[in-house]
Design an enzyme around this catalytic site. Structure first.
Site, PDB file in Angstrom:
ATOM      1  CE1 TYR A   1     -23.668  47.385 -18.022  1.00  0.00           C
ATOM      2  CE2 TYR A   1     -22.935  49.646 -18.424  1.00  0.00           C
ATOM      3  CZ  TYR A   1     -23.093  48.342 -18.860  1.00  0.00           C
ATOM      4  OH  TYR A   1     -22.673  47.990 -20.127  1.00  0.00           O
ATOM      5  CB  CYS A   2     -21.965  45.284 -14.406  1.00  0.00           C
ATOM      6  SG  CYS A   2     -20.828  43.882 -14.349  1.00  0.00           S
TER       7      CYS A   2
END
Length: 602
Positions: free
Chosen positions: A337-338
């Site tokens: 994520y990210c």
């Protein structure tokens, strides 16, 4: 007798001057406390004058815009004439309305602009005039930046961002005397709202150790492990970079391949486990995944020299070793994520370079950038001058304060994440609404100096990963050698990892990429459980050409992307195995989830 219906101006008249005077005294007292909270850490040396460099950067950038317009007198006159012409049109329109004539507004706020929803912004000539003059001025200032032809693209981007921040700050909706709703509340409460607001302001400056830490929610309503981050699990591995959580299965059989989730260290992992209803982690467990999640340390001086390579080796690769020992599976499905996804992509390239690519059988990227060409407004903060200033500060402490990153993210959407709370908390004197997402947003983490410097220089500044120039743990990384199947999720309104940036990154990989675009933004577009039936997602062909071209041939599906992802994972390998509980094969249980690392606050 007249009342507020027959004479609307009565609502702006003070009802009890004596009580108002009493509240003024309380405002002055709390104002003194706020000033003392601001000065104390500066007087004792805890806080320096760090804002000076940032202010110098703003002034220098905007002076370049001013220089372009002022060096040609005719150009300057033309710009000023355009501004004053707009002012005169608004003035004439207002005079007509005051004379009882019909007159359409000269300028209107955008439909999505929530600042001017009160009816008085349109019905009251005074407030309507203020609103239009503000909009005219702010639009004109933005046009000055766009029209400054001599600026390089980075300077133009910075100038536009700074103008937007100044415009948002100067909005008449942010001041008592120029906001009809605030003025009514102040008059009707005889200033008690301002007295309460000044008290909250003093508390928030004290909580920020001399800096204003705006509360976006009620912090005492939440506790990690009690009513957020509550999915049952165990800590099965720990070092000075992270803890590894294994979650307790809820199904008799599970997918044979375990699932490793690599969250960002810029924020805490429990964005994926806010509560039982919104938890992606719980949902994945319920779908039959053996879920492992990395919980990064909230670093201090001890982690100052921990770089990207340490986070890869001690985070992802060490977790893969533990997963193999406890599940007897040599390969996993991985989710990043990210910035956790950026590290995962770098790890895939590293494994491809070292001949171990099979350790990760499939990779899912959630709002992840690997190509930073179109990285959005965060690039405003990344140039050599600003990075050097940041590195000097980080080297003094060994880390970047979490509040600095939180402020930068909030500035990307200041009209949603800063000014509404300034108005609500300090002018209306109201406590913010308890909201788990905003509690998580305020629960910031520090950045290790070495790691953050590497990330800014290699990704945002030099785009080294996409160019095949990033060096990590003795290897030069080449994403084109990554043949691992990839599910690449972007969100349509993302201000941090723009959909265009994520799309461009698809072409960096050498294997098959499934690009999916979700509705909403960086958080809500990801944390969107199927039960909510919110938003939508788009799927299409290969992510080739431009995002606009790809969008022309997509299928829009209402609701959450989570079930679509589940089907994609199962197409990679749907082999089942008996459910695995934490502690198998003599794996030592260190503590219950969510663990101690995530509970460290700054």
């Amino acid at each position: 007798m007249t009342d507020e219906k027959t004479n609307p101006m009565l609502q702006y008249i003070l009802s009890n001057p004596e009580e108002f005077a009493k509240n003024l005294s309380e405002i002055a007292e709390n104002g003194g406390k706020a000033l003392a909270a601001y000065l104390e850490p500066r007087e004792n040396g805890e806080t320096g004058t760090e804002g000076t460099e940032e202010l110098n950067t703003v002034v220098k950038t905007l002076s370049e815009v001013g220089s372009y317009w002022m060096k040609d007198p005719s150009r300057a006159v033309e710009a000023q004439t355009k501004l004053w012409s707009g002012y005169m049109n608004i003035w004439n329109s207002t005079l007509k309305r005051m004379a009882g004539e019909e007159s359409d507004p000269i300028i209107l706020p955008a439909n999505a602009d929530k600042r001017f929803r009160d009816s008085e912004w349109e019905d009251n000539n005074f407030f309507d005039f203020l609103k239009q003059m503000y909009l005219q001025t702010s639009n004109w200032a933005e046009e000055l930046v766009e029209g400054a032809e001599d600026l390089d693209e980075h300077t133009r981007h910075k100038a536009g961002f700074y103008i937007k921040q100044i415009s948002n700050a100067m909005s008449p909706s942010n001041f008592v005397l120029t906001n009809p709703e605030l003025l009514r509340e102040t008059m009707s409460s005889n200033g008690s709202n301002l007295a309460k607001g000044m008290k909250l302001l003093a508390e928030d400056i004290k909580a920020g150790h001399g800096d204003l830490r705006i509360r976006q929610t009620t912090p005492d309503k939440f506790e990690v492990g009690t009513n957020i981050a509550t999915t049952p699990g165990k800590i099965v591995e720990q070092n000075d970079v992270c803890q590894l959580i294994q979650y307790i299965p809820t199904t008799e059989t599970v997918l044979k391949r375990p699932l490793l989730i690599v969250p960002p260290w810029i924020n805490k992992y429990y964005i994926l486990d806010l509560n039982q209803e919104k938890s992606f982690i719980k949902w994945a467990v319920d779908q039959g995944h053996t879920v492992f999640v990395i919980s990064w340390v909230n670093p201090d001086k001890a982690q100052a020299q921990k770089g990207f390579d340490h986070y890869m080796k001690e985070g992802i690769l060490n977790s893969l070793d533990r997963i193999k020992k406890t599940t007897q599976q040599s390969t996993v499905n991985a989710v990043g994520y990210c910035v956790g996804g950026t590290l995962l992509a770098a790890t895939l390239a590293y494994l491809a370079q070292t001949g171990e690519q099979d350790r990760i059988a499939s990779a899912t990227f959630l709002t992840t950038q690997v190509d930073f060409t179109h990285a959005g407004d965060l690039k405003v903060f990344v140039d050599e001058e600003q990075i050097k200033i940041l590195e000097q500060r980080m080297n003094q402490k060994g880390y970047l304060d979490g509040s600095k990153m939180a402020t930068a993210f909030n500035m990307l959407r200041s009209n949603d994440l800063i000014w509404p709370y300034v108005v609500n908390n300090y002018l209306r004197g109201k406590d913010p609404f308890p909201f788990d997402l905003l509690y998580w947003n305020a629960d910031s983490t520090r950045m290790p100096a070495a790691n953050h410097s590497f990330y800014l220089r290699n990704c945002y500044q030099n785009n080294a990963l996409a160019k095949g120039e990033m060096e990590l743990a003795g290897q030069t990384l080449d994403l084109s050698k990554v043949k691992t199947p990839i599910y690449n999720l972007a969100t349509k309104e993302d201000h941090i990892a723009p959909a265009k940036s994520v799309f461009k990154g698809c072409s960096s990989f050498g294997g098959p990429v499934e690009y999916v675009l979700s509705g909403s933004g960086h958080i809500a577009g990801v944390v969107n459980p199927p039960s909510k039936k919110k938003y939508q997602y788009w799927t299409g062909g290969k992510p080739e050409g431009s995002l606009e071209d790809w969008m022309e041939n997509t299928l829009e599906t209402p609701g959450s992307w989570w079930p679509h992802w589940q089907k994609w994972v199962e197409t990679q390998d749907d082999t089942k195995a008996k459910a695995r509980k934490p502690g198998a094969r003599r794996t030592k249980i260190l503590e219950d989830a969510p663990g101690s690392y995530v509970k460290v606050r700054i």
